[in-house]
Design an enzyme around this catalytic site. Sequence first.
Site, PDB file in Angstrom:
ATOM      1  N   HIS A 198       0.959  -1.375  -0.017  1.00  0.00           N
ATOM      2  CA  HIS A 198      -0.124   0.163  -0.166  1.00  0.00           C
ATOM      3  C   HIS A 198       0.990   1.503   0.111  1.00  0.00           C
ATOM      4  O   HIS A 198       0.627   2.129  -0.712  1.00  0.00           O
ATOM      5  CB  HIS A 198      -0.982   0.000   1.306  1.00  0.00           C
ATOM      6  N   CYS A 199       2.100   1.127   0.768  1.00  0.00           N
ATOM      7  CA  CYS A 199       2.751   2.339   1.021  1.00  0.00           C
ATOM      8  C   CYS A 199       3.522   2.543  -0.565  1.00  0.00           C
ATOM      9  O   CYS A 199       3.700   4.034  -0.653  1.00  0.00           O
ATOM     10  CB  CYS A 199       4.043   1.927   1.894  1.00  0.00           C
ATOM     11  N   ILE A 200       3.650   1.721  -1.352  1.00  0.00           N
ATOM     12  CA  ILE A 200       4.371   2.146  -2.844  1.00  0.00           C
ATOM     13  C   ILE A 200       3.281   2.432  -3.849  1.00  0.00           C
ATOM     14  O   ILE A 200       3.824   2.697  -4.754  1.00  0.00           O
ATOM     15  CB  ILE A 200       5.343   1.290  -2.997  1.00  0.00           C
TER      16      ILE A 200
END
Length: 343
Positions: A332-334
């Site tokens: 999700h962070c990338i």
Amino acid sequence: MVWRMPAEGAAHERTWMAFPREGVTLGSTDAEREEGYAAWTAVAHAIAAFEHVTMVVDPSETARARRMLGEGVELVEAPLDEFWMRDVGPTFVVDDEDGRLGAVDWIFNGWGAPAWAEWQRSAALGRIVGELAGAEVVPSLLVNEGGGIHVDGEGTVLLTETVQLDPRRNPHADRARVEAELARTLGAERAIWLPRGLTRDYEDFGTNGHVDIVAAFAGPGRVLLHEQQDAAHPDHAVGRELRELLEGAVDARGRALEVVALPAPATLRDDDGFVDWSYVNHSLVDGGVVACGFGEPEADARARAILAEAYPGREVVTVDARPIFARGGGIHCITQQQPTPGR
């Protein structure tokens, strides 16, 4: 204009990512760097099987990106240092009055301007990506990252006290000021403040408590919560505290929240201490879910089953996220979704 951030499961125009470049985050050895490039590439290919992917690439990495990503991923060049698109890029919103696309350009200071972070180039990506997407750029004076918020698309936002109220980010902020800005930019009518995030996230290379690794809306009135089942891990106690808070909360529509546990894998530690491996940090795509995998077949399969039930009709695929977590985040962070205008 009435800006609103749609739920992440709403229809997408595309997913945005940023290709890694050499620096402290990628790693200091050839093996570490190759591992990082391969991990970001694997996520891009998994998402491209469902929807369009646009990858922002620093000019120094264009040749490598073309070679590794192939023809199935669109490349655009822009200077960058950090490459966590959820945090360095804009948060896309829509205007509920006419359906136009907006891009909230938060201030990014490298998760509180730690001494190790290289973030000055990527601080411009909110505006750059917003313009490339053809969106109306919505400036904000709030230091914030996309991983620090999660919305239900109906006026509720999850966030943590240790991110937006972090004195290294917003030294003069209080809850009321943050909530007013999230109402203006995201259409948030109710904020549910979690007291903290996962333990590993408070170390030097952490974000100081991003919500997207611990809790996420799976739909209106329904929250997926990271559950560490082993009492030997400090996040066991963290999860119990967060569950109690969420079960006592209501959303913007007055609904009590249903909390669905998403158990952690069995691994408790790596060479640097207690891990923060979390299946909550997944990416929703049109018709699918790209889930984090941790090399534990039973736990990975259990997570896929829970995610498939949480998101009916979507195919759940797993990508090994251990190299991403080793660098400070997850799938999700990338990634950053761009919603389809008018949806």
